[in-house]
Design a protein around this motif. Structure first.
Motif, PDB file in Angstrom:
ATOM      1  N   THR A 286       0.839  -1.189   0.000  1.00  0.00           N
ATOM      2  CA  THR A 286       0.000   0.000   0.000  1.00  0.00           C
ATOM      3  C   THR A 286       0.877   1.243   0.000  1.00  0.00           C
ATOM      4  O   THR A 286       1.781   1.356   0.831  1.00  0.00           O
ATOM      5  CB  THR A 286      -0.907   0.016   1.244  1.00  0.00           C
ATOM      6  OG1 THR A 286      -1.691  -1.179   1.269  1.00  0.00           O
ATOM      7  CG2 THR A 286      -1.815   1.234   1.242  1.00  0.00           C
ATOM      8  N   PRO A 287       0.654   2.192  -0.913  1.00  0.00           N
ATOM      9  CA  PRO A 287       1.524   3.378  -0.961  1.00  0.00           C
ATOM     10  C   PRO A 287       1.517   4.139   0.359  1.00  0.00           C
ATOM     11  O   PRO A 287       0.443   4.496   0.865  1.00  0.00           O
ATOM     12  CB  PRO A 287       0.911   4.218  -2.087  1.00  0.00           C
ATOM     13  CG  PRO A 287       0.173   3.242  -2.932  1.00  0.00           C
ATOM     14  CD  PRO A 287      -0.354   2.201  -1.999  1.00  0.00           C
ATOM     15  N   PRO A 288       2.664   4.386   0.940  1.00  0.00           N
ATOM     16  CA  PRO A 288       2.716   5.183   2.173  1.00  0.00           C
ATOM     17  C   PRO A 288       2.302   6.622   1.904  1.00  0.00           C
ATOM     18  O   PRO A 288       2.660   7.207   0.873  1.00  0.00           O
ATOM     19  CB  PRO A 288       4.183   5.071   2.613  1.00  0.00           C
ATOM     20  CG  PRO A 288       4.930   4.694   1.375  1.00  0.00           C
ATOM     21  CD  PRO A 288       3.994   3.896   0.540  1.00  0.00           C
ATOM     22  N   GLN A 289       1.555   7.201   2.847  1.00  0.00           N
ATOM     23  CA  GLN A 289       0.999   8.530   2.667  1.00  0.00           C
ATOM     24  C   GLN A 289       1.886   9.630   3.232  1.00  0.00           C
ATOM     25  O   GLN A 289       1.852  10.772   2.780  1.00  0.00           O
ATOM     26  CB  GLN A 289      -0.389   8.597   3.314  1.00  0.00           C
ATOM     27  CG  GLN A 289      -1.368   7.565   2.769  1.00  0.00           C
ATOM     28  CD  GLN A 289      -1.637   7.764   1.293  1.00  0.00           C
ATOM     29  OE1 GLN A 289      -2.213   8.768   0.875  1.00  0.00           O
ATOM     30  NE2 GLN A 289      -1.210   6.801   0.479  1.00  0.00           N
ATOM     31  N   SER A 290       2.634   9.302   4.254  1.00  0.00           N
ATOM     32  CA  SER A 290       3.537  10.249   4.904  1.00  0.00           C
ATOM     33  C   SER A 290       4.472   9.442   5.783  1.00  0.00           C
ATOM     34  O   SER A 290       4.278   8.233   5.983  1.00  0.00           O
ATOM     35  CB  SER A 290       2.761  11.279   5.741  1.00  0.00           C
ATOM     36  OG  SER A 290       2.038  10.630   6.780  1.00  0.00           O
ATOM     37  N   GLY A 291       5.498  10.102   6.326  1.00  0.00           N
ATOM     38  CA  GLY A 291       6.408   9.368   7.186  1.00  0.00           C
ATOM     39  C   GLY A 291       7.762  10.027   7.284  1.00  0.00           C
ATOM     40  O   GLY A 291       7.880  11.251   7.163  1.00  0.00           O
ATOM     41  N   ALA A 292       8.792   9.201   7.472  1.00  0.00           N
ATOM     42  CA  ALA A 292      10.127   9.739   7.742  1.00  0.00           C
ATOM     43  C   ALA A 292      11.201   8.762   7.297  1.00  0.00           C
ATOM     44  O   ALA A 292      10.953   7.569   7.094  1.00  0.00           O
ATOM     45  CB  ALA A 292      10.280  10.038   9.233  1.00  0.00           C
ATOM     46  N   SER A 293      12.405   9.304   7.162  1.00  0.00           N
ATOM     47  CA  SER A 293      13.610   8.501   6.927  1.00  0.00           C
ATOM     48  C   SER A 293      14.673   8.951   7.918  1.00  0.00           C
ATOM     49  O   SER A 293      14.788  10.139   8.225  1.00  0.00           O
ATOM     50  CB  SER A 293      14.123   8.695   5.496  1.00  0.00           C
ATOM     51  OG  SER A 293      15.303   7.943   5.271  1.00  0.00           O
ATOM     52  N   VAL A 294      15.430   7.986   8.433  1.00  0.00           N
ATOM     53  CA  VAL A 294      16.518   8.268   9.375  1.00  0.00           C
ATOM     54  C   VAL A 294      17.818   7.880   8.693  1.00  0.00           C
ATOM     55  O   VAL A 294      17.920   6.786   8.130  1.00  0.00           O
ATOM     56  CB  VAL A 294      16.329   7.498  10.695  1.00  0.00           C
ATOM     57  CG1 VAL A 294      17.419   7.868  11.692  1.00  0.00           C
ATOM     58  CG2 VAL A 294      14.941   7.780  11.283  1.00  0.00           C
TER      59      VAL A 294
END
Length: 315
Positions: A204-212
């Motif tokens: 499912t396409p991610p809608q928002s988030g983060a990368s570390v």
């Protein structure tokens, strides 16, 4: 046996014993400042003669260490761009678990990349680490995994380097997925506060988030996206199925290959393999993360996919 960094022996690593030996008999240490190195061996009376061979030295052309005070912390000298967010900044507070799942590793060649500690459905603490295939070099028994290499403050360029785990096995690899799944020889000690990240294999396409990430070998940073990702097939010869990401705060830079991409539920959905930005073009130039959902079934055998390792009971 211990390793010291100067003739005065003011700084050292060790002691190391038989307990530190890796399965293939090889060993590596963390980096030390200075241009002199002393290898010291102490032998109990009556012990059998040792077999010690110095296979190679990694000598950085530019010091990783600050030129002030006690030189135990890394400062790569060529800091990442200023529009990054240190993971000690308030904006990163909701992501501290995922920050503790992201680690940096350095190989005998001196190359460093990011990796992510992953949970599995048995939840047995097996220390799996997901990395980018293009970072892989066949010296994995001598890789050094650094935990909590990050600034303790929101503004800072230096991070501690004393929390390490040495060596790993390669469990699976796929060129067209640009991934490797490694398993560290040893479980991270409780004091490292390692976090085993969750993941979403649904596609499912991610809608928002983060990368570390550790851009350019700098201390750990965090970047955010607030718009839905789209599918993209890299055109660099690997044709890797990716999520295309436009950052809303922070960027990606070279040296952070393998950095995790987390979705709005804080689950890993990809690892970064391509696309870098500057502080002025990050809203128009995307980054690309290899899809976890594609690598789940990956190739035709356990050594080319993720599911056999991360879902050992096929649940």
């Amino acid at each position: 046996q211990r390793v010291g960094d100067d003739a005065a022996r003011t700084r050292f690593l060790g002691a190391f014993t038989r307990a530190n030996e890796s399965p293939d008999g090889k060993f590596a240490t963390a980096m030390l400042p200075g241009d002199d190195l002393i290898l010291e061996y102490r032998e109990p009376a009556g012990a059998p003669s040792p077999q010690i061979m110095l296979e190679g030295l990694t000598h950085a052309w530019q010091s990783f260490f600050p030129q002030r005070g006690e030189q135990r912390d890394f400062d790569p000298g060529y800091q990442a761009l200023p529009c990054h967010n240190n993971v000690a900044c308030p904006i990163a507070d909701p992501w501290q678990d995922q920050i503790h799942a992201t680690i940096w590793f350095v190989m005998p060649s001196g190359l460093g990349c990011n990796g992510t500690i992953l949970n599995n459905t048995a939840q047995d603490g097996t220390p799996y680490v997901l990395i980018a295939n293009h970072c892989y070099q066949p010296t994995e028994s001598q890789w050094l995994y650094y935990f909590n290499y990050q600034s303790p403050t929101c503004v800072g360029d230096t991070g501690q380097t004393m929390q390490t785990v040495l060596g790993s096995y390669r469990r699976s690899i796929l060129y067209h997925g640009d991934f490797c799944l490694m398993e560290m020889f040893d479980t991270p000690p409780p004091a490292f506060n390692a976090y085993y990240a969750g993941w979403d294999r649904s596609g499912t396409p991610p809608q928002s988030g983060a990368s570390v990430l550790d851009p350019a070998g700098d201390v750990k940073k965090i970047s955010f996206y607030s718009t839905p990702t789209t599918s993209y097939l890299t055109q660099d010869g690997e044709f890797t199925p990716c999520w295309s990401v436009y950052w809303s705060n922070g960027i990606q830079e070279a040296g952070a290959s393998g950095a995790p991409l987390f979705d709005q539920n804080k689950r890993l959905v990809a690892h970064m393999v391509d696309g870098v930005q500057t502080c002025s073009n990050y809203t128009t130039v995307p980054s690309y993360g290899s899809k976890f959902s594609e690598n789940w079934d990956g190739g035709t055998a356990p050594n080319s996919r993720l599911r056999d390792w991360l879902d050992p009971s096929n649940t």
